[in-house]
Design a protein around this motif. Structure first.
Motif, PDB file in Angstrom:
ATOM      1  N   THR A 232       0.837  -1.204   0.000  1.00  0.00           N
ATOM      2  CA  THR A 232       0.000   0.000   0.000  1.00  0.00           C
ATOM      3  C   THR A 232       0.872   1.255   0.000  1.00  0.00           C
ATOM      4  N   MET A 233       1.909   1.239   0.824  1.00  0.00           N
ATOM      5  CA  MET A 233       2.791   2.408   0.928  1.00  0.00           C
ATOM      6  C   MET A 233       3.586   2.613  -0.358  1.00  0.00           C
ATOM      7  N   ALA A 234       4.031   1.498  -0.944  1.00  0.00           N
ATOM      8  CA  ALA A 234       4.788   1.609  -2.194  1.00  0.00           C
ATOM      9  C   ALA A 234       3.928   2.266  -3.262  1.00  0.00           C
ATOM     10  N   LYS A 235       2.657   1.886  -3.279  1.00  0.00           N
ATOM     11  CA  LYS A 235       1.749   2.432  -4.290  1.00  0.00           C
ATOM     12  C   LYS A 235       1.380   3.877  -3.988  1.00  0.00           C
ATOM     13  N   SER A 236       1.112   4.185  -2.715  1.00  0.00           N
ATOM     14  CA  SER A 236       0.603   5.521  -2.399  1.00  0.00           C
ATOM     15  C   SER A 236       1.717   6.556  -2.298  1.00  0.00           C
ATOM     16  N   CYS A 237       2.876   6.179  -1.803  1.00  0.00           N
ATOM     17  CA  CYS A 237       3.966   7.152  -1.629  1.00  0.00           C
ATOM     18  C   CYS A 237       5.019   7.051  -2.741  1.00  0.00           C
ATOM     19  N   GLY A 238       5.255   5.853  -3.249  1.00  0.00           N
ATOM     20  CA  GLY A 238       6.197   5.678  -4.348  1.00  0.00           C
ATOM     21  C   GLY A 238       7.663   5.748  -3.953  1.00  0.00           C
ATOM     22  N   ALA A 239       7.935   5.907  -2.689  1.00  0.00           N
ATOM     23  CA  ALA A 239       9.328   5.904  -2.206  1.00  0.00           C
ATOM     24  C   ALA A 239       9.313   5.441  -0.748  1.00  0.00           C
ATOM     25  N   ILE A 240      10.300   4.610  -0.421  1.00  0.00           N
ATOM     26  CA  ILE A 240      10.324   4.005   0.918  1.00  0.00           C
ATOM     27  C   ILE A 240      11.695   4.237   1.559  1.00  0.00           C
ATOM     28  N   VAL A 241      11.662   4.492   2.872  1.00  0.00           N
ATOM     29  CA  VAL A 241      12.891   4.526   3.671  1.00  0.00           C
ATOM     30  C   VAL A 241      12.697   3.547   4.822  1.00  0.00           C
ATOM     31  N   THR A 242      13.706   2.742   5.114  1.00  0.00           N
ATOM     32  CA  THR A 242      13.653   1.933   6.334  1.00  0.00           C
ATOM     33  C   THR A 242      14.642   2.510   7.335  1.00  0.00           C
ATOM     34  N   ALA A 243      14.299   2.383   8.617  1.00  0.00           N
ATOM     35  CA  ALA A 243      15.157   2.936   9.668  1.00  0.00           C
ATOM     36  C   ALA A 243      15.225   1.973  10.841  1.00  0.00           C
ATOM     37  N   GLU A 244      16.436   1.582  11.177  1.00  0.00           N
ATOM     38  CA  GLU A 244      16.625   0.611  12.271  1.00  0.00           C
ATOM     39  C   GLU A 244      17.989   0.819  12.930  1.00  0.00           C
ATOM     40  N   ASP A 245      18.033   0.538  14.222  1.00  0.00           N
ATOM     41  CA  ASP A 245      19.302   0.567  14.963  1.00  0.00           C
ATOM     42  C   ASP A 245      19.862  -0.859  14.914  1.00  0.00           C
ATOM     43  N   HIS A 246      20.331  -1.226  13.746  1.00  0.00           N
ATOM     44  CA  HIS A 246      20.707  -2.608  13.456  1.00  0.00           C
ATOM     45  C   HIS A 246      21.578  -2.563  12.217  1.00  0.00           C
ATOM     46  N   ASN A 247      22.357  -3.588  12.020  1.00  0.00           N
ATOM     47  CA  ASN A 247      23.182  -3.622  10.821  1.00  0.00           C
ATOM     48  C   ASN A 247      22.308  -3.444   9.571  1.00  0.00           C
ATOM     49  N   ILE A 248      22.856  -2.741   8.609  1.00  0.00           N
ATOM     50  CA  ILE A 248      22.155  -2.512   7.353  1.00  0.00           C
ATOM     51  C   ILE A 248      21.888  -3.839   6.623  1.00  0.00           C
TER      52      ILE A 248
END
Lengths: 309, 275
Positions: A232-248
């Motif tokens: 849904t987010m990919a379709k509605s926003c068209g760009a994604i960022v992930t954020a985590e305090d963890h290895n990439i």
């Protein structure tokens, strides 16, 4: 402000009426917060000393006999018992609930030996295992309580230090496997977990001055991943960022990348620890040093948006 | 009705035949440690374990945890003799979809209480079962079979320490002291020194027997069954590959199958007529 590990400790107390619930400790109950349960229910608390491998399999034996075991230690020390989790818990699908506190570089001044940056990745690779990383004490408490009804094993990462409370009054939105839209926007979706959820809210606020409207999602369940919400987010926003305090490598960003690349290719920027170890520092200093604090999330959002065709 | 020593010997002989047949058919598997453990396991199942073959998940049953899970043919053979699985099921050993997986697995085989295959894990699992029995005020007893090479795993000693800390008198170990592990004799891989003294130092009650003398086996299992105020270990001195001349004391048959000629010799030595 409150620490997610306190939510875990509270959940154990709230679950105590269920006599099948047992708690296992490896000399870190004061830190993981299982000590409150131990003080009130010593007969259902099993001290395993400083022996994580034995703890995991003792829990497996209890689960095979009809109990609901909750075992905790530092996130980093759960890794010592990884193969026990793999062969003794996940493979026979025994509902053992393992909690690793003090996850991520946010753990702070204890230094790199205590800052697990790979736990989410390794436990995510195990069939049958649910992986959680809640962002506040309220959701940690509720998710931990939901685990008691689960018929499969789980790993939950909590954090040592306090983070903003996000779910006061929003308790009904918490469900294992369902990401939560904390803030609705249109240009980019920031999918975060743990301590990075509040950092992502800050980033979204910073982006407003750039004229950017960002959605922020709390993806407290890393596995099973809420693919429907990501789509849904990919379709509605068209760009994604992930954020985590963890290895990439291999964590939330890895999971989202796997889904997007195979199903709905979308510009994705992953904010995470760049395959390096931490050091001693205050929690906020560590997020800056690791380049995962809110300004870095905001920059990643702009990069992701610029990649939209 | 408990079996006499002579009856137990015959039961173990029949199991030995099935062990060799399973490994021969699969052309893979672990005959050595199955043959060393089988007198102990046969006597345990026949005369001691409170289990119900027609109700393998009966909650209050005694547990038998084969921690040295590679020696699965021995366990499958006795499970078939007891009626948990059929003789035909033994033909599924190491075959796709078969109940007799390479290493004993609770998800695949009725009567198996623990998914083994990784050494050093069964004693901790048994500890969880023992605590469960205590919490439920159950009389159930937990028997765990360990290999001697297996106790080189550090986690065994975590569990040994913890079992005494929690005074788990319902936890019982049988140690198959066959002196051989995968690569070679144990002494060449990791010197073991005084094994009884080590367990005594961890607070356990210890008894040593000859694991192939059925009268001593019965004495030893009586000791385990009746020691309920302390975790107890029976150290059974055995011969790897016992009963098949060329396998006896031979590290090559830890994990190898006999060829046609060797199979015929084994059947003859075990008193089995093969058509």
């Amino acid at each position: 402000m409150a620490a997610t590990r306190d939510g875990y400790g509270q959940a154990l107390l709230d679950l105590a009426d269920n006599e099948k619930v047992v708690v296992l400790e490896a000399d870190l109950g004061k830190s993981t917060k299982s000590l409150h349960f131990r003080k009130q229910y010593p007969e259902r608390t099993i001290s395993c000393g400083i022996g994580e491998q034995n703890m995991l399999l003792t829990a497996a034996g209890l689960a095979s006999s009809g109990f609901i075991p909750f075992a905790s230690t530092f996130a980093i020390f759960t890794e010592r018992a990884f193969e026990q989790m793999r062969n003794g818990v996940a493979r026979p699908n025994l509902a053992v609930h393992l909690c690793g506190s003090h996850g991520g570089t946010h753990t702070g001044t204890d230094g790199s030996s205590a800052q697990s940056i790979e736990d989410l990745a390794i436990f995510r690779t195990l069939p049958n295992v649910v992986v959680l990383h809640p962002c506040d004490d309220v959701s940690t408490r509720l998710l931990t309580m939901q685990l008691a009804d689960l018929s499969q094993p789980s790993y939950t990462r909590t954090a040592r230090n306090k983070t903003p409370v996000m779910y006061d009054g929003r308790e009904s939105e918490i469900e294992i496997g369902k990401g939560v839209i904390i803030k609705q926007g249109t240009d980019v979706a920031i999918i975060a977990c743990g301590v990075m959820v509040s950092e992502s809210i800050k980033a979204a606020e910073q982006l407003i001055s750039e004229g950017i409207s960002a959605t922020v999602i709390d993806m407290h369940t890393i596995k099973p991943l809420d693919e429907e919400l990501i789509e849904t987010m990919a379709k509605s926003c068209g760009a994604i960022v992930t954020a985590e305090d963890h290895n990439i490598i291999g964590g939330l960003g890895g999971a989202v990348a796997e889904y997007l690349s195979s199903n709905i290719p979308t510009p994705l920027e992953r904010v995470g620890v760049k395959d390096r170890f931490g050091e001693s520092g205050q929690a906020d200093e560590m997020l800056d040093l690791m380049e995962i604090s809110s300004p870095h999330i905001a920059s990643a959002a702009i990069r992701a948006i610029n990649r939209k065709k | 009705m408990s079996m006499s020593s002579t009856e137990l010997q015959e039961l173990a002989r029949k199991c030995r035949v099935e062990i060799v047949k399973m490994v021969y058919r699969a052309q893979a598997g672990h005959p050595g440690g199955s043959l060393s453990e089988i007198d102990l396991i046969a006597a345990l199942y026949a005369n001691y374990l409170r289990v119900k073959p027609d109700s393998p998940d009966w909650e209050d049953r005694d547990r038998f945890i084969l921690s040295k899970g590679h020696a699965s043919p021995g366990m499958y053979a006795i499970l078939a003799e007891m009626g948990f699985i059929s003789k035909q099921d033994l033909e599924s050993y190491r075959v796709l979809g078969g109940v007799c997986q390479g290493h004993v697995d609770m998800k695949w085989c009725p009567g198996v209480d623990f998914s083994a295959g990784s050494l050093g894990m069964g004693l901790s699992f048994g500890m969880g079962c023992a605590i469960s029995g205590r919490l439920k005020n159950s009389e159930r007893q937990i028997f765990v079979m360990l290999g001697d090479g297996e106790i080189q795993e550090g986690s065994i000693w975590e569990a040994a320490m913890a079992a005494k800390h929690h005074e788990l008198g319902n936890l019982k170990v049988i140690l198959d002291r066959n002196r051989i592990q995968n690569d070679d004799f144990c002494e060449t891989q990791m010197r073991m020194f005084d094994i009884p003294a080590k367990w005594q130092a961890f607070g356990w009650s210890v008894k040593e027997i000859n694991g192939h003398d059925m009268e001593e086996v019965v004495e030893g299992l009586d000791f385990l069954k009746n020691t309920n105020d302390n975790p107890a270990i029976l150290i059974a001195h055995t011969v790897k590959g016992k009963g098949v001349s060329y396998m006896e004391d031979n590290p090559s048959f830890h994990g190898a199958a006999p060829n046609d000629e060797q199979f015929a010799i084994a059947m003859a030595e075990l008193g089995e007529v093969v058509n």
